[in-house]
Design a protein around this motif. Structure first.
Motif, PDB file in Angstrom:
ATOM      1  N   GLU A  29       0.825  -1.213   0.000  1.00 20.91           N
ATOM      2  CA  GLU A  29       0.000   0.000   0.000  1.00 20.91           C
ATOM      3  C   GLU A  29       0.858   1.261   0.000  1.00 20.91           C
ATOM      4  OE1 GLU A  29      -2.433  -0.531   3.424  1.00 20.91           O
ATOM      5  OE2 GLU A  29      -3.826  -1.931   2.434  1.00 20.91           O
ATOM      6  N   SER A  30       1.923   1.259   0.795  1.00 21.62           N
ATOM      7  CA  SER A  30       2.785   2.449   0.856  1.00 21.62           C
ATOM      8  C   SER A  30       3.533   2.662  -0.445  1.00 21.62           C
ATOM      9  CB  SER A  30       3.776   2.317   2.023  1.00 21.62           C
ATOM     10  OG  SER A  30       3.106   2.329   3.261  1.00 21.62           O
ATOM     11  N   VAL A  31       4.032   1.577  -1.038  1.00 21.88           N
ATOM     12  CA  VAL A  31       4.743   1.697  -2.313  1.00 21.88           C
ATOM     13  C   VAL A  31       3.781   2.150  -3.412  1.00 21.88           C
ATOM     14  CG1 VAL A  31       5.910   0.387  -4.138  1.00 21.88           C
ATOM     15  CG2 VAL A  31       6.587   0.095  -1.759  1.00 21.88           C
ATOM     16  N   ASP A  32       2.596   1.591  -3.436  1.00 15.82           N
ATOM     17  CA  ASP A  32       1.607   1.991  -4.437  1.00 15.82           C
ATOM     18  C   ASP A  32       1.255   3.467  -4.305  1.00 15.82           C
ATOM     19  OD1 ASP A  32       1.539  -0.526  -5.528  1.00 15.82           O
ATOM     20  OD2 ASP A  32      -0.341  -1.137  -4.562  1.00 15.82           O
ATOM     21  N   ASP A  33       1.152   3.951  -3.069  1.00 16.34           N
ATOM     22  CA  ASP A  33       0.870   5.377  -2.853  1.00 16.34           C
ATOM     23  C   ASP A  33       1.987   6.232  -3.446  1.00 16.34           C
ATOM     24  OD1 ASP A  33      -1.489   4.845  -1.561  1.00 16.34           O
ATOM     25  OD2 ASP A  33      -0.671   5.099   0.467  1.00 16.34           O
ATOM     26  N   GLY A  34       3.229   5.812  -3.219  1.00 21.88           N
ATOM     27  CA  GLY A  34       4.352   6.564  -3.756  1.00 21.88           C
ATOM     28  C   GLY A  34       4.379   6.538  -5.273  1.00 21.88           C
ATOM     29  N   LEU A  35       4.077   5.393  -5.855  1.00 20.63           N
ATOM     30  CA  LEU A  35       4.050   5.286  -7.313  1.00 20.63           C
ATOM     31  C   LEU A  35       2.950   6.152  -7.915  1.00 20.63           C
ATOM     32  CD1 LEU A  35       4.630   1.456  -7.815  1.00 20.63           C
ATOM     33  CD2 LEU A  35       6.170   3.297  -8.522  1.00 20.63           C
ATOM     34  N   ALA A  36       1.815   6.210  -7.245  1.00 16.86           N
ATOM     35  CA  ALA A  36       0.694   6.981  -7.762  1.00 16.86           C
ATOM     36  C   ALA A  36       1.009   8.476  -7.823  1.00 16.86           C
ATOM     37  CB  ALA A  36      -0.538   6.746  -6.892  1.00 16.86           C
ATOM     38  N   CYS A  37       1.898   8.927  -6.959  1.00 21.33           N
ATOM     39  CA  CYS A  37       2.250  10.351  -6.899  1.00 21.33           C
ATOM     40  C   CYS A  37       3.539  10.657  -7.643  1.00 21.33           C
ATOM     41  CB  CYS A  37       2.380  10.803  -5.447  1.00 21.33           C
ATOM     42  SG  CYS A  37       0.873  10.648  -4.475  1.00 21.33           S
ATOM     43  N   TYR A 282       9.425   5.739   4.618  1.00 19.26           N
ATOM     44  CA  TYR A 282      10.425   5.557   3.567  1.00 19.26           C
ATOM     45  C   TYR A 282       9.803   5.048   2.269  1.00 19.26           C
ATOM     46  CZ  TYR A 282      14.518   6.141   6.646  1.00 19.26           C
ATOM     47  OH  TYR A 282      15.482   6.652   7.480  1.00 19.26           O
ATOM     48  N   LEU A 283       8.855   4.133   2.374  1.00 17.95           N
ATOM     49  CA  LEU A 283       8.383   3.409   1.198  1.00 17.95           C
ATOM     50  C   LEU A 283       7.650   4.271   0.180  1.00 17.95           C
ATOM     51  CD1 LEU A 283       7.098   0.085   2.810  1.00 17.95           C
ATOM     52  CD2 LEU A 283       9.181   0.426   1.477  1.00 17.95           C
ATOM     53  N   ASP A 284       7.057   5.390   0.613  1.00 16.99           N
ATOM     54  CA  ASP A 284       6.297   6.197  -0.342  1.00 16.99           C
ATOM     55  C   ASP A 284       7.120   7.333  -0.948  1.00 16.99           C
ATOM     56  OD1 ASP A 284       6.516   7.961   1.766  1.00 16.99           O
ATOM     57  OD2 ASP A 284       4.358   8.238   2.069  1.00 16.99           O
ATOM     58  N   LYS A 285       8.433   7.294  -0.750  1.00 15.50           N
ATOM     59  CA  LYS A 285       9.283   8.370  -1.248  1.00 15.50           C
ATOM     60  C   LYS A 285       9.564   8.222  -2.749  1.00 15.50           C
ATOM     61  CE  LYS A 285       9.774  10.660   2.568  1.00 15.50           C
ATOM     62  NZ  LYS A 285       8.695   9.980   3.277  1.00 15.50           N
ATOM     63  N   PRO A 286       9.764   9.350  -3.451  1.00 10.58           N
ATOM     64  CA  PRO A 286      10.066   9.300  -4.887  1.00 10.58           C
ATOM     65  C   PRO A 286      11.269   8.433  -5.221  1.00 10.58           C
ATOM     66  CG  PRO A 286       9.516  11.542  -4.242  1.00 10.58           C
ATOM     67  CD  PRO A 286       9.603  10.744  -2.966  1.00 10.58           C
ATOM     68  N   ALA A 287      12.257   8.361  -4.329  1.00 13.13           N
ATOM     69  CA  ALA A 287      13.443   7.556  -4.612  1.00 13.13           C
ATOM     70  C   ALA A 287      13.094   6.075  -4.747  1.00 13.13           C
ATOM     71  CB  ALA A 287      14.485   7.744  -3.507  1.00 13.13           C
ATOM     72  N   ILE A 288      12.088   5.617  -4.008  1.00 15.92           N
ATOM     73  CA  ILE A 288      11.644   4.228  -4.141  1.00 15.92           C
ATOM     74  C   ILE A 288      11.012   4.025  -5.517  1.00 15.92           C
ATOM     75  CG2 ILE A 288      10.068   2.467  -3.280  1.00 15.92           C
ATOM     76  CD1 ILE A 288      12.254   2.867  -1.307  1.00 15.92           C
ATOM     77  N   ALA A 289      10.144   4.960  -5.901  1.00 23.63           N
ATOM     78  CA  ALA A 289       9.500   4.857  -7.207  1.00 23.63           C
ATOM     79  C   ALA A 289      10.528   4.916  -8.330  1.00 23.63           C
ATOM     80  CB  ALA A 289       8.472   5.976  -7.368  1.00 23.63           C
ATOM     81  N   GLU A 290      11.519   5.778  -8.184  1.00 30.29           N
ATOM     82  CA  GLU A 290      12.562   5.873  -9.204  1.00 30.29           C
ATOM     83  C   GLU A 290      13.353   4.575  -9.309  1.00 30.29           C
ATOM     84  OE1 GLU A 290      14.807   9.262  -8.019  1.00 30.29           O
ATOM     85  OE2 GLU A 290      13.121  10.646  -8.304  1.00 30.29           O
ATOM     86  N   GLY A 291      13.647   3.978  -8.146  1.00 26.64           N
ATOM     87  CA  GLY A 291      14.358   2.705  -8.150  1.00 26.64           C
ATOM     88  C   GLY A 291      13.546   1.609  -8.821  1.00 26.64           C
ATOM     89  N   ILE A 292      12.252   1.611  -8.580  1.00 24.74           N
ATOM     90  CA  ILE A 292      11.380   0.629  -9.220  1.00 24.74           C
ATOM     91  C   ILE A 292      11.351   0.849 -10.729  1.00 24.74           C
ATOM     92  CG2 ILE A 292       8.955  -0.059  -9.469  1.00 24.74           C
ATOM     93  CD1 ILE A 292       8.676   0.372  -6.436  1.00 24.74           C
ATOM     94  N   GLY A 293      11.316   2.123 -11.132  1.00 26.96           N
ATOM     95  CA  GLY A 293      11.334   2.416 -12.551  1.00 26.96           C
ATOM     96  C   GLY A 293      12.593   1.910 -13.234  1.00 26.96           C
ATOM     97  N   LYS A 294      13.749   2.109 -12.594  1.00 26.56           N
ATOM     98  CA  LYS A 294      15.002   1.621 -13.154  1.00 26.56           C
ATOM     99  C   LYS A 294      15.007   0.100 -13.242  1.00 26.56           C
ATOM    100  CE  LYS A 294      17.989   5.398 -11.558  1.00 26.56           C
ATOM    101  NZ  LYS A 294      19.127   5.751 -10.681  1.00 26.56           N
ATOM    102  N   ALA A 295      14.563  -0.549 -12.163  1.00 29.51           N
ATOM    103  CA  ALA A 295      14.536  -2.001 -12.168  1.00 29.51           C
ATOM    104  C   ALA A 295      13.608  -2.530 -13.254  1.00 29.51           C
ATOM    105  CB  ALA A 295      14.072  -2.513 -10.792  1.00 29.51           C
ATOM    106  N   ARG A 296      12.514  -1.824 -13.482  1.00 24.03           N
ATOM    107  CA  ARG A 296      11.549  -2.231 -14.498  1.00 24.03           C
ATOM    108  C   ARG A 296      12.178  -2.149 -15.893  1.00 24.03           C
ATOM    109  NH1 ARG A 296       7.013  -5.209 -14.333  1.00 24.03           N
ATOM    110  NH2 ARG A 296       5.281  -4.313 -15.447  1.00 24.03           N
TER     111      ARG A 296
END
Length: 298
Positions: A29-37, A282-296
């Protein structure tokens, strides 16, 4: 395109209700919130987060510092720490605030406890000295981490069982990305140094992307339990390592890991002043979303 699979490695204070299902859902839920924003959300796509709970294999230590498992409430809370754990705690607190050692009072403060269970006079003196240097109440929070780290690093059967659960999750999900928090960063770093992370199908690193959050690796004296003293912290070639740290997080002392590690990218985040160590901050931070984007993309 299918969901990007991620394995999370949790930290301390996971009670009896913290099952794999519950932890996975709350982290998701926290990661999804960060990705949504986040801008990279479209690039990242959906993710599937699995956080294996290791509460079931952790020792039921006789203190509410370690309230893991249904039997914890019935434990004998007045059992003091033994000599080995006392030495471990003293070393860890000294590593956290080296200048505090010289500020210790000669006479113990009788009767003061930090939670349940009577701590030794030597621990009480050092804890109060650390509070004078680092801030009132800091050791109240740190002792959760230090005692659970002792349970992991000084009980090999426990540690092996914890690592086996994480390895199983990596194999089952096929995840090549790991997000680790708090003591979880020590656990997963231990796995990497032991070569226990299963390799990818192409023979490359099984985990290509690692994000650590609120890590105590920079100060915790126990890091020598998973690392050779005098050498920089490092991860295997092919692993992209990002470390998130918050200014008001007492566990990372407001510092990253780049002064002690090679190949790590430190990212400072704002988790506010209260509960700055909380994983969800920590989980909803842009850096997490950016890391997920790179991994993707990789």
């Amino acid at each position: 395109m299918g969901a990007l699979q991620i394995v999370g490695v949790h930290g301390i204070r996971q009670g009896a209700s913290a099952t794999t299902e519950a932890l996975s859902r709350s982290w998701q839920e926290s990661v999804d919130d960060g990705l949504a924003c986040s801008g990279p959300a479209e690039v990242a796509g959906p993710v599937g987060l699995t956080v294996p709970s290791y509460r079931g294999v952790y020792p039921k230590t006789a203190t509410r510092y370690m309230r893991l498992g249904p039997d914890a409430a019935r434990a004998a809370d007045d059992v003091p720490v033994d000599a080995a754990e006392e030495a471990f705690i003293l070393e860890a607190l000294a590593a956290y605030a080296p200048s505090a050692v010289a500020k210790e009072q000669d006479s113990p403060t009788a009767g003061r406890t930090l939670g349940a269970g009577r701590l030794t006079p030597r621990i009480l003196r050092r804890a109060q000295a650390v509070d004078r240097v680092a801030g009132k109440g800091v050791t109240d929070r740190l002792l959760w981490l230090v005692r659970e780290a002792h349970g992991y690093l000084r009980h090999e059967e426990t540690a092996a069982a914890v690592r086996a659960l994480i390895r199983e999750a990596l194999v089952t999900t096929g995840a090549r990305m790991v997000i680790a928090h708090s003591l979880g960063t020590v656990v997963f770093y231990d796995m990497l140094t032991r070569g226990e992370v299963p390799p990818a199908a192409d023979g490359g690193p099984g985990v290509a992307s690692l994000i650590t959050c609120g890590s105590p690796l920079g100060w915790l004296a126990v890091r020598k339990g998973v690392h050779t003293a005098g050498s920089p912290l490092s991860v295997p070639a092919g692993v992209e390592w990002t470390n998130l740290y918050a200014a008001n997080d007492p566990v990372n002392k407001g510092r990253g890991l780049s002064h002690l590690a090679v190949g790590v990218t430190d990212v400072r985040v704002d988790n506010g002043k209260l509960n700055a160590h909380d994983v969800h901050r920590y989980l909803d931070k842009p850096a997490i979303a950016e890391g997920i984007g790179k991994a993707r993309r990789h």
